[in-house]
Design an enzyme around this catalytic site. Structure first.
Site, mmCIF file in Angstrom:
data_model
loop_
_atom_site.group_PDB
_atom_site.id
_atom_site.type_symbol
_atom_site.label_atom_id
_atom_site.label_comp_id
_atom_site.label_asym_id
_atom_site.label_seq_id
_atom_site.Cartn_x
_atom_site.Cartn_y
_atom_site.Cartn_z
ATOM 1 N N LYS A 100 5.041 -12.959 -8.675
ATOM 2 C CA LYS A 100 4.754 -12.505 -7.317
ATOM 3 C C LYS A 100 3.744 -13.479 -6.709
ATOM 4 O O LYS A 100 2.826 -13.932 -7.399
ATOM 5 C CB LYS A 100 4.175 -11.082 -7.386
ATOM 6 C CG LYS A 100 3.918 -10.436 -6.023
ATOM 7 C CD LYS A 100 3.454 -8.987 -6.185
ATOM 8 C CE LYS A 100 3.224 -8.304 -4.847
ATOM 9 N NZ LYS A 100 2.785 -6.898 -5.013
ATOM 10 N N SER A 115 3.608 -0.329 -5.596
ATOM 11 C CA SER A 115 4.254 -1.607 -5.274
ATOM 12 C C SER A 115 5.063 -2.252 -6.397
ATOM 13 O O SER A 115 5.751 -3.233 -6.158
ATOM 14 C CB SER A 115 3.219 -2.614 -4.767
ATOM 15 O OG SER A 115 2.837 -2.289 -3.461
ATOM 16 N N SER A 122 5.300 -3.322 -2.320
ATOM 17 C CA SER A 122 5.184 -4.669 -1.812
ATOM 18 C C SER A 122 5.835 -5.741 -2.688
ATOM 19 O O SER A 122 6.097 -6.835 -2.199
ATOM 20 C CB SER A 122 3.713 -5.033 -1.612
ATOM 21 O OG SER A 122 3.049 -5.097 -2.863
#
Lengths: 95, 484
Positions: free
Chosen positions: B76, B175, B151
């Site tokens: 990420k 997330s 997210s």
């Protein structure tokens, strides 16, 4: 609770955020809705409940006071917007 | 090759059936074919990846390779990577190349894994749909009209479309778990403090936790083995032994006590999602688990509590983005105040500004007690609910999200509606407990995730409970049609 233009301008100033005048009504509306959601908390009886800052209620771990970091100024300043002679440059703050 | 488990890939690499360079190139080719339509990656690190792969091949030839040596993964874009841009999906950090690696990245590098690139996400991890990214929305591989969740939406889409065998994510309010649910993945948010936050750009420091996003509990366990552990550079890292998460995967679950919180099956839950979850629970019963209805009476306080605590912490954390030391700086600032205000005003997107403002207001003079202190007290109540529940049950189960993936643009005009997408995941972050989402079925072609919540540091049990289910079902092996 309802937040108006002045509130939004004050909060934006405290947060050092430039916001577009045209966006203020939207921020005022959204922040009002969000604080409306948060308002639910005010009716909860929390007498005698200790605030929880850390999920495991841990205390700050201390380390020996020893030098562990080496000087990496050049590497760190390589990504800075503006530097000179090893310092970060900002607009003049003292007349 | 891209449908194999990590263990199968590891065996193929160790046997010499395939080299890490070939495997890496295979994934890079898939990324170049599919990323245009999915937008799952912000940065593809082709050169860096092939270099790591060549090093891995040397280790494999010299028989010094570990279990995960040579296996590609995606990080990420919130984890700092030395030499590869770390944008956090923000214009503010569009030009930011971190001078060091996050501990998580250091650890996957040390394990010999190959970083394919940095995945898309909501800006500074603030969002539940990946629509707040400066680099544009991510499409859900199961239905490109839908969001992948957020997210960690880019990591979820990348693994679901098999552009990477596994990825890292972070979870502040759901997330990892919510996008895992929406993209048919196995995602684990460990106990707060289990994985180092060093070099993981901070959103809400008392809630943030990293974790693996994988196709199965077996794969997730392998990556968690590498990610977990004490780190003196993270002041909230926990000094506790890391077990071998793979060792207990096959343990028996007969007699496992599962708690079903009645608040997680009430109003707001899509009835078709509810029915998938009920079927999953029945599967657990048939595997020998016992079911008990429990109550988490303060569940309705979780979202409002979170939307004080998280923005308060984010307003403080993001004050470091000031246009002075790194990141975006506005043109021709007339004075220091103008430099701060315009750099931040231009660098941050709308949702980030909204949250900074919520936090700033909640912490401002005269409001601190009414908002922040009150929220911290409510946080204690929510956490105590779980303590009570874990006196009677081993794990808690329920839906990960109230619905399947929603349509792109559906909730972008209504922040509160978006916040409610995390209604079942936020409580575990507030309490600091570990939580997982595993594939449990489909509604109209879209995946549904089953959430499993465990007691503190009970990740091994969560993975064991998930693995036993995955031995009995094949939901986690489904691949979206266009990405086979």
């Amino acid at each position: 609770m309802s937040l108006d233009k002045t509130d939004v301008e004050k909060i934006a100033y405290l947060a050092r955020l430039a916001i577009d005048d045209n966006d203020i009504p939207d921020y005022a509306r959204d922040l009002t809705t969000i604080f409306g959601l948060v308002e639910q908390l005010s009716s909860v009886d929390t007498t005698g409940i200790s605030p929880m800052a850390h999920p495991l209620d841990a205390v700050q771990r201390l380390r020996p006071d020893e030098v562990t970091e080496t000087d990496q100024r050049e590497q760190f300043q390589a990504i800075a917007p503006k530097t000179e002679a090893g310092v970060y440059l900002v607009p003049q703050v003292i007349e | 090759m891209h449908t194999k488990t990590l263990s199968e890939l590891s065996a193929a690499l160790h046997n010499g059936d395939i080299s890490s360079v070939e495997l890496t190139q295979h994934y890079l080719d898939r990324i170049s074919t599919y990323n245009g339509e999915l937008n799952a990656f912000i940065t593809v690190a082709e050169e860096h990846a092939l270099k790591q792969a060549r090093n891995a091949d040397v280790q494999l030839q010299q028989k010094t390779a570990g279990k995960l040596t040579g296996i590609p993964l995606a990080h990420k874009d919130i984890f700092c990577t030395q030499g590869i841009r770390t944008s956090c999906a923000s214009k503010m950090l569009d030009n930011f190349i971190a001078p060091y690696d996050a501990t998580v990245v250091e650890k996957t590098n040390a394990a010999g894994m190959v970083t394919l690139g940095k995945t898309n996400m909501d800006e500074f991890a603030m969002g539940s749909s990946n629509e707040t990214s400066f680099y544009g929305q991510v499409q859900n591989p199961w239905d490109k009209q839908c969001v992948p969740g957020g997210s960690s939406g880019g990591s979820a889409a990348a693994v679901a479309a098999r552009l990477a065998p596994i990825a890292t994510g972070t979870d502040t309010g759901g997330s990892i778990r919510q996008p895992a649910s929406l993209c048919n993945l196995t995602g684990l948010k460990p106990t707060y403090g289990r994985i180092s936050r060093y070099g993981m750009i901070a959103f809400a420091s008392s809630l943030d936790q990293a974790g693996p996003m994988a196709h199965s509990a077996e794969d997730a366990a392998l990556l968690l083995n590498e990610m977990a552990g004490f780190d003196p550079r993270d002041s909230t890292s926990v000094e506790q032994t890391v077990p071998d998460y793979s060792a207990s995967l096959n343990d028996a679950i007969e007699g496992l006590k599962i708690g079903l919180p009645k608040e997680y099956f009430s109003e707001g839950l899509d009835p078709q999602v509810a029915s998938v979850i009920e079927t999953a629970i029945k599967t657990y019963e048939s595997l020998g688990a016992t079911i008990k209805e429990i109550t988490l009476p303060n569940t309705s306080l979780a979202v409002p509590t979170y939307y004080v605590v998280a923005p308060a912490e984010c307003s403080s954390n993001l004050s470091r983005m000031d246009g002075v030391r790194f990141g975006h700086r506005c043109e021709d600032p007339k004075d220091l105040l103008d430099l701060y205000q315009r750099s931040r005003g231009e660098g941050f997107g709308e949702e980030v500004k909204r949250r900074i403002m919520i936090g700033t207001y909640a912490l401002s003079a005269g409001y601190y007690d009414a908002y922040y202190l009150k929220a911290q007290q409510c946080r204690r109540l929510i956490s105590d609910d779980f303590k009570q529940a874990f006196n009677d049950v081993d794990v808690i189960m329920g839906p990960t999200a109230p619905t399947t993936a929603f349509k792109l643009g559906d909730k972008t005009d209504d922040p509160v509606a978006m916040y409610l997408a995390d209604i079942y995941t936020i409580s575990t972050n507030l309490a600091g407990l570990p939580g997982m989402s595993i594939p449990a079925g489909f509604v109209d072609g879209l995946p549904v995730g089953l959430q499993i919540i465990g007691n503190y540091f009970d990740e091994a049990r969560l993975l064991n409970v998930a693995h036993r289910y995955q031995q009995a079902t094949d939901w986690h092996q489904q691949t979206p049609d266009n990405f086979k």
